[in-house]
Enzyme design. Structure first.
Site, mmCIF file in Angstrom:
data_model
loop_
_atom_site.group_PDB
_atom_site.id
_atom_site.type_symbol
_atom_site.label_atom_id
_atom_site.label_comp_id
_atom_site.label_asym_id
_atom_site.label_seq_id
_atom_site.Cartn_x
_atom_site.Cartn_y
_atom_site.Cartn_z
ATOM 1 N N LYS A 79 0.747 -1.249 0.082
ATOM 2 C CA LYS A 79 -0.121 -0.205 0.117
ATOM 3 C C LYS A 79 0.807 1.101 -0.111
ATOM 4 C CE LYS A 79 -1.748 2.401 3.431
ATOM 5 N NZ LYS A 79 -1.609 3.705 2.599
ATOM 6 N N GLU A 83 10.787 0.580 9.953
ATOM 7 C CA GLU A 83 11.770 1.749 9.487
ATOM 8 C C GLU A 83 11.111 2.922 10.066
ATOM 9 O OE1 GLU A 83 13.443 4.482 8.457
ATOM 10 O OE2 GLU A 83 12.998 4.194 6.308
ATOM 11 N N CYS A 98 13.408 10.650 6.515
ATOM 12 C CA CYS A 98 13.460 10.001 8.166
ATOM 13 C C CYS A 98 14.814 10.367 8.536
ATOM 14 C CB CYS A 98 13.147 8.522 8.069
ATOM 15 S SG CYS A 98 13.860 7.717 6.888
ATOM 16 N N GLU A 119 10.310 14.566 15.778
ATOM 17 C CA GLU A 119 10.433 14.749 14.233
ATOM 18 C C GLU A 119 9.572 15.538 13.651
ATOM 19 O OE1 GLU A 119 9.613 10.979 12.190
ATOM 20 O OE2 GLU A 119 11.304 11.142 11.082
HETATM 21 P P1 NAI Z 1 2.090 7.482 9.072
HETATM 22 O O1 NAI Z 1 2.978 6.619 9.677
HETATM 23 O O2 NAI Z 1 0.587 7.576 9.521
HETATM 24 O O3 NAI Z 1 2.033 6.760 7.280
HETATM 25 C C1 NAI Z 1 2.783 6.127 6.871
HETATM 26 C C2 NAI Z 1 2.027 5.093 6.002
HETATM 27 O O4 NAI Z 1 1.328 4.096 7.140
HETATM 28 C C3 NAI Z 1 0.897 5.478 5.236
HETATM 29 O O5 NAI Z 1 0.752 4.603 4.125
HETATM 30 C C4 NAI Z 1 -0.393 5.290 5.875
HETATM 31 O O6 NAI Z 1 -1.431 5.016 5.153
HETATM 32 C C5 NAI Z 1 -0.060 4.133 6.726
HETATM 33 N N1 NAI Z 1 -0.756 3.896 8.013
HETATM 34 C C6 NAI Z 1 -1.286 4.795 8.822
HETATM 35 N N2 NAI Z 1 -1.873 4.213 9.940
HETATM 36 C C7 NAI Z 1 -1.755 2.770 9.629
HETATM 37 C C8 NAI Z 1 -2.157 1.839 10.604
HETATM 38 N N3 NAI Z 1 -2.648 1.825 11.645
HETATM 39 N N4 NAI Z 1 -1.923 0.529 10.376
HETATM 40 C C9 NAI Z 1 -1.014 0.439 9.068
HETATM 41 N N5 NAI Z 1 -0.575 1.214 8.130
HETATM 42 C C10 NAI Z 1 -0.753 2.845 8.526
HETATM 43 O O7 NAI Z 1 2.682 8.937 8.926
HETATM 44 P P2 NAI Z 1 2.030 10.088 8.434
HETATM 45 O O8 NAI Z 1 0.722 10.454 9.187
HETATM 46 O O9 NAI Z 1 1.573 10.162 6.834
HETATM 47 O O10 NAI Z 1 2.964 11.327 8.860
HETATM 48 C C11 NAI Z 1 2.964 11.656 10.031
HETATM 49 C C12 NAI Z 1 4.283 11.786 10.811
HETATM 50 O O11 NAI Z 1 4.992 10.634 10.598
HETATM 51 C C13 NAI Z 1 5.079 12.733 9.786
HETATM 52 O O12 NAI Z 1 4.942 14.405 10.183
HETATM 53 C C14 NAI Z 1 6.653 12.232 10.361
HETATM 54 O O13 NAI Z 1 6.900 12.952 11.301
HETATM 55 C C15 NAI Z 1 6.522 10.775 10.435
HETATM 56 N N6 NAI Z 1 6.766 10.070 9.267
HETATM 57 C C16 NAI Z 1 7.928 9.578 9.172
HETATM 58 C C17 NAI Z 1 8.242 8.905 7.976
HETATM 59 C C18 NAI Z 1 9.797 8.169 8.186
HETATM 60 O O14 NAI Z 1 10.257 7.636 7.195
HETATM 61 N N7 NAI Z 1 10.352 8.025 9.117
HETATM 62 C C19 NAI Z 1 7.486 8.597 6.747
HETATM 63 C C20 NAI Z 1 6.271 9.315 7.020
HETATM 64 C C21 NAI Z 1 5.952 9.897 8.204
#
Ligand code: NAI
Length: 786
Positions: free
Chosen positions: A191, A265, A299, A393
Site C-alpha cells: 500500500k 523503519e 526520516c 521529528e
Molecule cells: P504514517 O506513519 O501515518 O503513514 C505512513 C504509512 O502508514 C501510510 O501509508 C499510511 O497510510 C499508513 N498507516 C497509517 N496508519 C496505519 C495503521 N494503523 N496501520 C497500517 N498502516 C498505517 O505517517 P503520516 O501520518 O503520513 O505522517 C505523520 C508523521 O510521521 C510525519 O510528520 C513524520 O514525522 C512521520 N513520518 C515518518 C516517516 C519516516 O520515514 N520516518 C515517513 C512518514 C511519516
C-alpha cells in the site's frame, strides 16, 4: 567595468520548467479514476479520494480507498501466486528484476515528473536521486536473486509480504520494499501512502510491461485503515513498514503473537555534528543536503546541528548566507532547491511544531517561500535540549543549531534522543570521526557526507527508529527464512512457583536456598521469598522468588557493565574459554544436578558435554562473527560493523535447564551484550549453580545477571523496560504474544520461539542465527579513494 562576479550576482534567475506533458497525458488517460492492481489487472475504481498536486492544490487523479474485501482479494492473489514464483530459479527471478530495472530507466523522465507532481519534490531530486536509486535497487536485487542459492544456502522465502510505505520517497520506498521481497521468492501486497500513490500505480504498468506473473505484485491504495487491514491480515507472513514511530508501535502491537515477521523503519532526529576543524564550507553544503533535501521530509534528515563553540558563530553566518540563496518554489522548475510540502496537513504540523518551539524560546532564521503549500528553509537557534524542536521529528525544512564545548558534550547531545537512525560527523581528523562514529547510537553514520544511500549497504535504525535493515545482505536476509524448528508439542505454562515454606529434611538433605545473581554478586530476592524446585522424586531445593524490583536492579547492573561491549573479541573469547574450563571442572556436579531433575545418566553427561562444546563454539565466534566493507560509491566505502545491542533480556526454555541457559546466554555475551536471564522456571538450579562458574571465570560483574522466579511475570518487566534493548523469549505462545506486545514501548527487538521447538542438544541449539539476533549492523560511510 562590469566583472563576471557582478554579472553573476545581478543576473536574474529565469525559470526552466520541466515538460510535464507525458505525465499529464498519462493522468488524462486515467481520469476515470484508479482501481487497485490485483492479480495482474486493475480493478474497477471503488469509492475514490482525490490526490492533489501539493504545489498547486489542483487535483491530479482519483484513487480508490481500499476496503477489507479489496485487501482479501489482493492477499488471495498473492498467496496463489507465491508457490509458483518461489519455484522459479533465482536466475529466472533475476531476469524479471533486471527487466524492471531497465524499464524504470526507460521511463525515468516520466516517473520523475509524476513523482514531483504527486509529492512536490524538486524535479532535480526525483530525476537525479529518487529514480536512479529505484533502478539501482532493482539491479542490485536482480543480483541477489541470481545468487540466492549460493549466498543463502537452505533459505526459503517467507511467503506473502504486506508492505506499507510513506509519502516522502514514494517510488523509492516501493523499490526498497519489493526488490528484496521478489528476489527472495515472496509475493507482495503493497500500500502506497494516501498522499502519493501515483508512481506505485504507474509502476504496475511497468511490471505488466515486463510480464511479471500475475499476483506476484499487488497494489492496494487507501489510507491508514487500508494499511491496517494489510498489516493485520492473517494471510500475510511478513510485514514491512516505513513511516512514523507512532504507527510502527501500533503495528508492533497488532502483529504481536501472530507469528508474522516484522521489520520497522521509523522516525529519526538525527544529529549533524560539526567539529572545529571541519571544512566549514563543505559542512554547510552538507546541511543543505541533510535538512533541505526533499523539504526535510526525510526520516534520516540531519535535523539537529551540533557545532563546536569555537566555530559556531562563523558556521551560523555561512549557513544563513547559504539559506538566502535557496530557491523555494515550483517543483517542476529545474532550478528549484526546495519544493512543496507534501500536503497542507503536513504544513500545519510543521507550523504548529515551530510555533511551539518559538514559544519555548527558539529564535528563527528563515529564508523565503512563496504562498501555498511551501515552507521556508528554517534554522532555529536558542533551542533547549528538551524543546520540541530538539526532540520531535518535524519532517520539514527545519534544523536546530546547538553549540558544544568538547567531543564528549557533542556525543551526549547527539545521543540525547529516543531515536537512532542516522548521524553525520564533520571533521578533518579521521581519528575523531571514527571515534565518534563508534559511539553514536545510530544505524547509519556518514563521515563528512550526509544522506548518501546505496542498495549495497544496509539502512535502518537503532532504538525507536525501528529494527531490521533494508539494502545489503541484511536487507535481503529479512525476506528469507531458514525453516525455523517447530514444536511437536508446544510448551505449556509451568505451574506457578510454590512459595509455601516447607520443612527441612523434605529435600533430600538439600537445605541451601539459591539466591539471585545481580551485578556479579549473589543477591537475596526483594520479596524475601523463595520457591520450591521439584525434582524427579520430590523437592530438590529452593530458589529466590524474583520480582520486578529484582529485574530492575539486574537491568541497572547490566547497564553498568556496558564496557563489556568494548572489550575485544579476543578478550571475550578468552573469558568464554575460561567459562568452558570451569564448567568442565565442575562437570560431575552439574551432571548430578541434572540427574536430580530426572535426566538419565547419559543424558545428563551429554547435556554438560554439549554445554562445554557450546562455550568453545561461541568463544571461537567472539572474534570471527564480524562485519564487512561494502564498496558502495566511488568516493566512499561503507563499513558494516556488527555491534552489540546492549542489554538483552533472555527468558530460557523450561527443558534442558543447563543447555537452554548456556545456549542463549553465551551467544549474547560473546557478541558483547550484557544479559538479564530468567532461567528455566521449573528447574532453575542448574543456572544458579552456574554462578560459581561465572565467579571463577573473570567475567566482569553485571555482564550476566540471573533472576529466578515466575518467568512470564519477570519477562513482562523486562519487555516493558526502556533500558532493555532486545528480548529473547523461548516459552509459550501466550508468553510470546505478551513479549511482542509489551516490547512496543521502546520498540525493542524481539526473538520469540516456542520453548519446546528447538532440540537444544542438536545443532539446532547453536549457530549463526543466535549471533545475528545478538548484533545489529551500523553502517559507517567513510570517504575513500577521492
Ligand atoms: P504514517 O506513519 O501515518 O503513514 C505512513 C504509512 O502508514 C501510510 O501509508 C499510511 O497510510 C499508513 N498507516 C497509517 N496508519 C496505519 C495503521 N494503523 N496501520 C497500517 N498502516 C498505517 O505517517 P503520516 O501520518 O503520513 O505522517 C505523520 C508523521 O510521521 C510525519 O510528520 C513524520 O514525522 C512521520 N513520518 C515518518 C516517516 C519516516 O520515514 N520516518 C515517513 C512518514 C511519516
Amino acid at each position: 567595468m562590469t566583472t563576471i562576479t557582478d554579472i553573476l550576482s545581478s543576473m536574474d534567475y529565469g525559470p526552466s520548467p520541466e515538460d510535464s506533458s507525458i505525465a499529464g497525458d498519462w493522468l488524462d488517460r486515467h481520469s476515470a479514476g484508479f482501481g487497485h492492481f490485483i492479480n495482474g489487472a486493475f480493478t474497477k475504481p471503488g469509492k475514490t479520494f482525490t490526490v492533489n498536486n501539493p504545489a498547486t492544490g489542483k487535483a491530479l487523479a482519483k484513487v480508490t480507498q481500499g476496503t477489507a474485501a479489496d485487501v482479501n482479494a489482493a492477499v488471495a492473489a498473492a498467496r496463489k501466486a507465491q508457490p509458483k514464483w518461489a519455484a522459479l530459479s533465482g536466475h529466472e527471478r533475476a531476469r524479471y528484476l533486471y527487466a524492471l530495472a531497465r524499464h524504470i530507466q526507460q521511463h525515468s523522465r516520466f516517473l520523475a515528473v509524476l513523482e514531483s507532481l504527486d509529492n512536490g519534490k524538486p524535479i532535480r531530486e526525483s530525476r537525479d536521486i529518487d529514480i536512479p536509486l529505484v533502478a539501482r535497487h532493482l539491479y542490485h536485487h536482480a543480483g541477489w536473486a541470481e545468487l540466492i542459492a549460493d549466498e543463502f544456502p537452505g533459505a526459503e522465502p517467507v511467503g506473502v509480504c504486506g508492505q506499507v510505505i510513506p509519502w516522502n520517497f514514494p517510488l523509492l520506498m516501493l523499490a526498497w520494499k519489493i526488490a528484496p521481497a521478489l528476489a527472495a521468492g515472496n509475493t507482495v501486497v503493497l500500500k502506497p501512502a494516501e498522499y502519493t500513490p501515483l508512481t506505485a500505480l504507474a509502476f504496475t504498468e511497468i511490471a505488466a510491461e515486463c510480464g511479471l506473473p500475475k499476483g506476484v505484485l499487488n497494489i492496494v491504495t487507501g489510507d491508514g485503515e487500508t494499511g491496517s487491514a494489510i498489516t493485520g491480515h492473517e494471510g500475510i507472513d511478513k510485514v514491512a513498514f516505513t513511516g512514523s514511530t507512532e504507527v510502527g508501535r501500533i503495528i508492533r502491537r497488532q502483529t504481536a503473537g501472530s507469528g508474522k515477521s516484522l521489520t520497522l523503519e521509523l522516525g529519526g532526529k538525527s544529529p549533524f555534528v560539526v567539529f572545529a576543524d571541519a571544512d566549514l564550507d563543505a559542512a554547510v553544503e552538507g546541511v543543505v543536503d541533510a535538512i533541505w533535501f526533499n523539504q526535510g521530509q526525510v526520516c534520516c534528515a540531519g535535523a539537529r546541528i551540533l557545532v563546536a563553540e569555537a566555530v559556531a558563530e562563523r558556521f551560523e553566518t555561512l549557513l544563513t548566507a547559504r539559506m538566502a540563496t535557496l530557491r523555494v518554489g515550483d517543483p517542476l522548475d529545474k532550478s528549484t532547491d526546495i519544493g512543496a510540502i507534501v500536503h497542507p496537513v503536513q504544513l500545519d504540523r510543521i507550523r504548529d511544531l515551530v510555533g511551539q518551539g518559538v514559544a519555548q524560546g527558539a529564535v528563527l532564521h528563515q529564508g523565503q517561500a512563496p504562498d501555498g503549500c511551501f515552507y521556508p528553509p528554517t534554522l532555529a537557534t536558542g533551542v533547549e535540549p528538551a524543546s520540541v524542536l530538539a526532540t520531535e521529528e518535524i519532517f520539514g525544512p527545519v534544523v536546530t543549531l546547538t553549540p558544544f564545548r568538547t567531543p564528549v558534550d557533542a556525543l551526549s547531545l547527539a545521543n540525547n534522543t529516543r531515536y537512532g537512525l542516522a548521524a553525520s560527523v564533520w571533521s578533518e581528523n579521521v581519528n575523531l570521526c571514527l571515534d565518534i562514529a563508534s559511539k553514536i547510537k545510530a544505524g547509519v553514520i556518514w563521515i563528512n557526507c550526509t544522506n548518501v544511500f546505496d542498495a549495497g549497504a544496509g539502512f535502518g535504525g537503532y532504538r525507536e527508529s525501528g529494527f531490521g535493515r533494508e539494502g545489503g545482505r541484511e536487507g535481503m536476509s529479512a525476506y528469507l527464512t531458514r525453516s525455523a524448528p517447530r514444536a511437536k508439542k508446544p510448551e505449556t505454562a509451568p505451574p506457578a512457583p510454590d512459595a509455601t515454606p516447607y520443612a527441612r529434611g523434605q529435600t533430600q538433605g538439600i537445605d541451601r536456598t539459591a539466591k539471585l545473581y545481580i551485578g556479579g554478586k549473589q543477591a537475596r530476592p526483594d520479596s524475601g521469598y523463595s520457591y520450591t524446585v521439584q525434582g524427579a522424586r520430590g523437592p530438590v531445593g529452593l530458589t529466590g522468588l524474583g520480582n520486578r524490583k529484582d529485574i530492575r536492579n539486574a537491568v541497572e547492573a547490566a547497564h553498568k557493565a556496558a564496557g563489556w561491549g568494548k572489550a575485544t573479541g579476543h578478550n571475550r573469547a578468552q573469558i568464554l574459554y575460561y567459562i568452558a574450563e570451569n564448567l568442565s571442572a565442575r562437570g560431575p556436579e552439574f551432571e548430578e544436578r541434572l540427574r536430580s531433575f530426572g535426566a538419565g545418566k547419559n543424558a545428563a553427561a551429554e547435556e554438560v558435554e554439549t554445554a562445554i562444546r557450546r562455550c568453545f563454539w561461541y568463544a571461537a565466534q567472539a572474534d570471527k562473527f564480524d562485519g564487512a566493507v561494502h564498496q558502495t560509491k566511488s568516493a566512499h566505502v561503507t563499513l558494516a560493523m556488527k555491534e552489540p545491542l546492549g542489554v538483552i533480556g533472555i527468558a530460557c526454555p523450561l527443558a534442558f535447564p543447563l543447555l537452554g541457559f548456556v545456549s542463549t546466554v553465551l551467544p549474547a555475551i560473546a557478541m558483547g551484550n550484557s544479559v538479564v536471564a530468567v532461567p528455566s522456571q521449573t528447574h532453575p538450579l542448574a543456572a544458579t549453580d552456574f554462578y560459581q562458574v561465572l565467579e571463577t571465570s573473570d567475567i566482569p560483574g553485571g555482564v550476566v545477571n540471573i533472576v529466578t522466579g515466575p518467568r512470564d511475570d519477570l519477562t513482562k518487566t523486562l519487555a516493558q523496560h526502556d533500558e532493555v534493548a532486545a528480548m529473547w523469549y523461548f516459552g509459550t505462545s501466550d508468553g510470546g504474544r505478551m513479549v511482542e506486545t509489551e516490547s512496543a514501548g521502546n520498540l525493542k527487538q524481539t526473538w520469540v520461539e516456542d520453548g519446546a521447538a528447538r532440540d537444544w542438544m542438536s545443532a539446532e541449539g547453536q549457530g549463526r542465527v543466535f549471533l545475528e539476533h545478538a548484533t545489529q549492523v551500523k553502517n559507517i560511510w567513510v570517504p575513500y579513494g577521492e
